[in-house]
Write an enzyme that holds these catalytic residues in place. Structure first.
Site, short mmCIF file in Angstrom:
data_model
loop_
_atom_site.label_atom_id
_atom_site.label_comp_id
_atom_site.label_asym_id
_atom_site.label_seq_id
_atom_site.Cartn_x
_atom_site.Cartn_y
_atom_site.Cartn_z
N HIS A 40 0.77 -1.42 0.09
CA HIS A 40 -0.07 0.11 -0.10
C HIS A 40 1.00 1.42 0.13
O HIS A 40 2.10 1.26 0.47
CB HIS A 40 -1.00 -0.11 1.16
N CYS A 87 2.30 -5.07 7.00
CA CYS A 87 2.24 -4.82 5.48
C CYS A 87 3.45 -4.06 4.98
O CYS A 87 4.54 -3.77 5.76
CB CYS A 87 1.21 -3.71 5.41
#
Length: 534
Positions: free
Chosen positions: A437, A456
């Site tokens: 992301h 992440c």
């Protein structure tokens, strides 16, 4: 020629136990094919002592191997055995130990029964060497477990990849080794670098003492030792030998040499001697050489997946790259998980893109980070544009919740410039709730090491990445949705194979070795396993 003959003599002495038990062999049956099968089944009594690697799986392989030979020996003449021995010795350049694949010597007066026994043991070493060269000698799942999406192909078995190659190239075993050795460019370059490194005496350098952060232009009594250390590895500090030992000023030449060192060791090349740089400078030459060996094993595990990958993340290097046929075409920096919340290793497919995402706080972060902050100050929710929901999606009043025991709730941060996911999320199947992301924390890309997330992968210049995985029409659609500010999902027509792996050494096309900090201390686990394997 004399050296090669000496090697064979030593090897024959080491392997003498394989050929000293002819009296224990049973008579061969009249059917040659059947007799070889019987001999394989009775190896523990007929051909003792056996290598520990000759287990039930190996016996099954031997049956498969000899079946199409109809009772014939695989190694009927000395010439092919010599060629096999040469290939086994070359495995040292792959970071494998040739002594793990013994080629028994064949006495000139060996009886047919003894020849059959030695032939089987030779074949076992041949098949084992081909297997380890292709798949790796150690267990990837035990040492560096990788989760694999159910729709991703698994590596074909040795019966499919090794056996046909092994049988087809008995007269020229070098072709079999070439066929199974990973063709991945990254592997080939690393192998060449390791072969050159192991052929030279180990370098020697002394550790540099700890001390305060050293900036360019400052003076420090450790600077002469720093120069000596950099010069030892070929980073030219541009000072004469006398000045190297006496000048304590952190001069421009030494700063430039340190920056070159940092650039090759996965550290921001700011020319500042801080903790991360000092740690890398003090890694011993032996450990550096072992790192290459460790990563050759890793690349044997990863070769097929990296060859098929279109997007790859090197967690240790904190980089994302676009791949084609195992070659990276474009790469950018990432931020990955802290040691206590490691980024998982996985193989999956990127199947959709979330535009202007909201962020639902994952359970671990909710429990360990957000709840303590909210208990301290309930205004934390408003400050971070967070709303509270139950698991049916109904919005709750935060003032009606007992935050000491909030029950089954969800926190969601609305889309916007301060959203931790930025404006773009690349999603893929996985059980860890991780994704690639965007991030508003752009300044952290200039820090080192880049371990800031809770698992992440935050991607630098993610919109540039979008332009490389989408065509012009797709990109126009995506850009319009981004500009709308509304949260939406964009499904990819063609999913992208993704590999998130961990490697701490690369070699570029010019033969320059690049190291990355072993942020999760994974290298030592593999080094230890390699030592215990002996």
């Amino acid at each position: 020629m004399i050296k090669k003959r000496a090697v064979y003599t030593v090897l024959a002495l080491i392997l003498a136990p394989f050929v000293g038990h002819a009296v224990t062999l049973p008579p061969l049956e009249s059917n040659p094919t059947e007799s070889m099968g019987v001999l394989i089944d009775t190896l523990s009594t007929s051909c003792a002592p056996l290598p520990t690697s000759l287990d039930d799986f190996s016996r099954a392989q031997l049956h498969d191997f000899y079946q199409p030979l109809a009772g014939a020996l695989a190694w009927p003449n000395e010439a092919t055995r010599v060629m096999l021995l040469e290939q086994v010795n070359q495995l040292a350049d792959d970071g494998l130990s040739p002594t793990d694949y013994p080629i028994p010597s064949m006495p000139l007066d060996a009886s047919p029964r003894l020849r059959a026994c030695i032939d089987i043991l030779t074949t076992h070493s041949y098949l084992q060497a081909l297997h380890d060269l292709h798949y790796g000698r150690l267990s990837q799942q035990k040492l560096e477990s990788v989760w694999r999406s159910s729709d991703m192909p698994v590596r074909p078995s040795a019966k499919v990849t090794i056996m046909p190659v092994a049988i087809a190239n008995l007269s020229e075993p070098g072709l079999a080794f070439k066929a199974v050795r990973p063709s991945l460019v990254q592997y080939q370059q690393l192998r060449s670098a390791y072969a050159a490194l192991r052929s030279r005496p180990l370098q020697s350098w002394q550790p540099i003492a700890a001390g305060p952060t050293l900036h360019p232009g400052q003076s420090d009594p450790r600077v002469p030792a720093l120069r000596t250390r950099l010069n030892a590895e070929g980073y030219n500090t541009a000072l004469t030998s006398g000045s190297v030992q006496t000048d304590t000023r952190f001069d421009p030449g030494t700063v430039a040499a340190l920056r070159a060192f940092q650039a090759r060791h996965g550290i921001n090349d700011d020319g500042v001697l801080g903790t991360a740089t000092l740690t890398e400078l003090n890694v011993s030459p032996l450990t550096r050489r072992e790192q290459l060996k460790v990563n050759l094993e890793r690349l044997r595990w990863l070769a097929d997946d990296l060859t098929q990958a279109q997007v790859a993340v090197n967690v240790a290097g904190a980089e994302v790259m676009l791949m084609q046929n195992g070659v990276d075409l474009w790469r950018k920096r990432t931020q990955v998980g802290r040691a206590e919340r490691k980024t998982p290793l996985l193989v999956s497919r990127i199947n959709r893109i979330t535009l202007n995402p909201t962020w639902t706080v994952p359970p671990t972060i909710l429990r360990e980070d957000k709840l303590p902050a909210i208990r301290s100050d309930i205004g934390y929710l408003d400050k971070h544009q967070m709303n509270v929901y139950n698991h049916q999606g109904q919005r709750l009043n935060p003032h009606d919740i007992d935050w000491s025991k909030p029950g089954a709730i969800m926190l969601r941060q609305e889309a916007g410039v301060n959203n931790p996911l930025g404006r773009v999320v690349l999603r893929f199947d996985n059980p860890f709730s991780v994704y690639l992301h965007d991030t508003p924390s752009q300044r952290l890309f200039d820090r080192s090491p880049r371990v800031f997330s809770s698992g992440c992968v935050r991607v630098e210049a993610i919109q540039t990445l979008l332009t490389k995985i989408l065509d012009a029409d797709q990109m126009r659609t995506v850009q319009a949705r981004l500009d709308s500010g509304k949260t939406s999902q964009y499904r990819l027509d063609q999913q992208l194979n993704l590999v998130m792996a961990y490697w701490t050494v690369e070699v570029d096309a010019n033969g320059i070795i690049h190291y990355y900090p072993d942020m999760y201390d994974n290298d030592q686990k593999i080094i230890t396993a390699q030592l215990l394997d002996k």
